[in-house]
Design a protein around this motif. Structure first.
Motif, short mmCIF file in Angstrom:
data_model
loop_
_atom_site.label_atom_id
_atom_site.label_comp_id
_atom_site.label_asym_id
_atom_site.label_seq_id
_atom_site.Cartn_x
_atom_site.Cartn_y
_atom_site.Cartn_z
N THR A 259 -47.51 37.46 48.88
CA THR A 259 -46.08 37.68 48.76
C THR A 259 -45.64 37.07 47.42
N ALA A 260 -44.34 36.92 47.25
CA ALA A 260 -43.88 36.42 45.95
C ALA A 260 -42.57 35.65 46.10
N ASN A 261 -42.45 34.62 45.27
CA ASN A 261 -41.19 33.89 45.08
C ASN A 261 -40.62 33.23 46.34
N GLU A 262 -41.41 33.18 47.39
CA GLU A 262 -40.95 32.54 48.61
C GLU A 262 -42.16 31.96 49.34
N LEU A 263 -42.04 30.72 49.79
CA LEU A 263 -43.16 30.06 50.45
C LEU A 263 -42.72 29.61 51.83
N HIS A 264 -43.38 30.14 52.86
CA HIS A 264 -43.10 29.70 54.23
C HIS A 264 -44.13 28.65 54.60
N ILE A 265 -43.68 27.50 55.12
CA ILE A 265 -44.63 26.47 55.55
C ILE A 265 -44.20 25.90 56.89
N PRO A 266 -45.20 25.50 57.71
CA PRO A 266 -44.85 24.87 58.98
C PRO A 266 -44.49 23.40 58.77
N VAL A 267 -43.47 22.91 59.47
CA VAL A 267 -43.05 21.51 59.35
C VAL A 267 -44.16 20.59 59.87
N GLY A 268 -44.37 19.49 59.18
CA GLY A 268 -45.32 18.47 59.64
C GLY A 268 -46.78 18.78 59.33
N THR A 269 -47.05 19.92 58.69
CA THR A 269 -48.43 20.29 58.38
C THR A 269 -48.68 20.08 56.88
N PRO A 270 -49.78 19.38 56.53
CA PRO A 270 -50.08 19.26 55.09
C PRO A 270 -50.45 20.63 54.52
N GLU B 65 -37.00 33.26 30.01
CA GLU B 65 -36.38 33.16 31.33
C GLU B 65 -36.93 32.00 32.17
N HIS B 66 -37.38 30.96 31.50
CA HIS B 66 -37.89 29.77 32.20
C HIS B 66 -36.89 29.24 33.22
N ALA B 67 -35.61 29.21 32.83
CA ALA B 67 -34.59 28.65 33.72
C ALA B 67 -34.38 29.51 34.96
N LYS B 68 -34.73 30.80 34.87
CA LYS B 68 -34.54 31.69 36.02
C LYS B 68 -35.87 31.93 36.73
N MET B 69 -36.76 30.95 36.67
CA MET B 69 -38.04 31.05 37.38
C MET B 69 -37.98 30.07 38.55
N ARG B 70 -37.35 30.52 39.62
CA ARG B 70 -37.14 29.65 40.77
C ARG B 70 -37.85 30.25 41.98
N PHE B 71 -37.91 29.50 43.04
CA PHE B 71 -38.48 30.03 44.28
C PHE B 71 -37.92 29.26 45.47
N THR B 72 -38.14 29.82 46.65
CA THR B 72 -37.58 29.24 47.86
C THR B 72 -38.72 28.76 48.75
N VAL B 73 -38.58 27.56 49.30
CA VAL B 73 -39.55 27.08 50.29
C VAL B 73 -38.83 27.00 51.63
N ILE B 74 -39.38 27.71 52.61
CA ILE B 74 -38.77 27.70 53.94
C ILE B 74 -39.69 26.92 54.87
N ALA B 75 -39.25 25.72 55.27
CA ALA B 75 -40.03 24.90 56.19
C ALA B 75 -39.49 25.13 57.59
N GLU B 76 -40.36 25.64 58.47
CA GLU B 76 -39.90 26.02 59.81
C GLU B 76 -40.85 25.46 60.87
N PRO B 77 -40.39 25.37 62.13
CA PRO B 77 -41.28 24.89 63.18
C PRO B 77 -42.56 25.72 63.25
N ILE C 196 -33.78 37.68 45.18
CA ILE C 196 -34.55 38.61 44.33
C ILE C 196 -34.50 38.08 42.89
N GLY C 197 -35.36 38.63 42.04
CA GLY C 197 -35.40 38.19 40.64
C GLY C 197 -35.92 36.76 40.51
N ALA C 198 -36.90 36.37 41.34
CA ALA C 198 -37.49 35.02 41.34
C ALA C 198 -36.41 33.95 41.57
N GLY C 199 -35.77 34.04 42.74
CA GLY C 199 -34.81 33.01 43.14
C GLY C 199 -33.49 33.09 42.40
N TRP C 200 -33.26 34.19 41.68
CA TRP C 200 -32.06 34.21 40.84
C TRP C 200 -30.82 34.76 41.55
#
Ligand code: CUA
Length: 348
Positions: A159-170, A224-236, A299-303
């Protein structure tokens, strides 16, 4: 305004500023164990340096306002003015103070250095509990490729520009870059780590609080360095498991007639030259994978927030939204654009 009032105002403004810094993209609002350690180190540095600053300024003010004490000397035979010379006892005391303060400064700086080194070692790894997750992230100008690895190759998810991770897991994150140096940084979770092309490296994160955190490229990588962002979603864990299981399936073809037409527009336009959508002939990996684009927050890498209006604007005016971006603007009749946006937003 009285002096006390002014100090109160300054302190209040600084507190308000610090509170404003704490949010979903802030090292002052830790959401994981490593960010907490960095935050603790920050507290030590902030309080120690503030105390040194206050003491130094107090000393300077005392030195300027105190009346010098001189000893009257006998009048010189060649001059009728009395000679003055410092009191040898106060000279010796002054020297002792200077040497004492140099020692204190050295000890403080050494203490901070040791604290910094200790924190650096602590955040370098996470205890391996056997339940860790492995994700590979590749920096591109100006977006993030995210690959969820698995022992079974068919379970890989890209996928791209978004990272899903489980809470409490390294989560072990393998980092690389496709073109120039980028830097992976989620302030709420850990310190930054550079991504150098051809030199794969590794970092760890563990979110202890569910939430959405904003990451940012932290190394200048071009226009566009400043517009190179991403989202981390930490969920159960169960939500994450459901998310990854759904993403391992090839998405079904669209059923809605407008979305079906949108898919035809996508496949017959230049979109297929750069993008991949699982289950379709679009297989290029030059640009971000779009298999779940409709389910992403931005969209647009977190923009831009992911709305149909923004998606239409992005496709037709990429160079206005993000000048220099590698994706050229695509012009098409309004009906086609509407169908294309409907199709993309249906991809969850
Ligand atoms: Cu990528 Cu800055």
């Amino acid at each position: 305004m009285r002096r006390g009032g002014r100090w109160l105002l300054v302190s209040f403004s600084m507190l308000a500023f610090a509170a404003g810094c704490a949010g979903n993209q802030s090292a002052l609002s830790p959401g994981g164990v490593q960010a907490s350690r960095i935050y603790n180190l920050w507290q030590v540095f902030a309080w120690v340096t503030a105390a040194v600053y206050v003491l130094t300024m107090a000393w300077v003010i005392i030195a300027f306002t105190r009346r010098p004490r001189h000893r009257e000397e006998p009048v010189s035979p060649l001059d009728d003015k009395p000679l003055t010379s410092p009191d040898p006892r106060s000279e010796a005391r002054g020297q002792a103070v200077v040497w004492g303060l140099i020692t204190v400064t050295t000890v403080i700086l050494f203490g901070l250095l040791v604290g910094d080194f200790y924190t650096g070692r602590q955040i370098h790894t996470l205890p391996n509990e056997g339940n860790e997750l492995s994700v590979k992230i590749i920096g591109h100008q100006w977006w993030w490729e995210v690959q969820y690895e698995d022992a079974t190759a068919s379970n890989f998810v890209t996928t791209a520009n978004e990272l899903h991770i489980p809470v409490g897991t390294p989560v072990g994150i393998k980092l690389d870059a496709a073109d120039v140096i980028h830097s992976f940084w989620v302030p709420n979770l850990n310190g930054k780590k550079d991504m150098v092309p051809g030199h794969p490296t590794m970092t760890w994160i563990r979110a202890d609080k569910p939430g959405t955190y904003v990451g940012q490229c932290a190394e200048f990588c071009g226009l566009e360095h400043a517009k190179m962002r991403f989202t981390v979603i930490a969920e159960p864990r169960d939500q994450y498991d459901a998310w990854i299981a759904a993403h391992r399936q090839t998405p079904p073809p669209p059923t809605d007639s407008i979305a079906q037409r949108g898919q035809q527009v996508f496949l017959s336009s230049s979109c297929v030259m750069c993008h991949n959508i699982q289950g379709t002939p679009a297989k290029s990996r030059l640009g971000p994978d779009l298999t779940d684009i409709g389910g992403r927050k931005t969209i647009g890498a977190g923009w831009l927030p992911n709305t149909p209006e923004n998606m239409g604007e992005w496709i037709s005016h990429t160079q206005d939204v993000k000048p220099g971006v590698r994706m050229p603007p695509t012009t098409m009749p309004a009906d086609d654009l509407h169908a294309l946006v409907t199709y993309l937003e249906s991809l969850k």
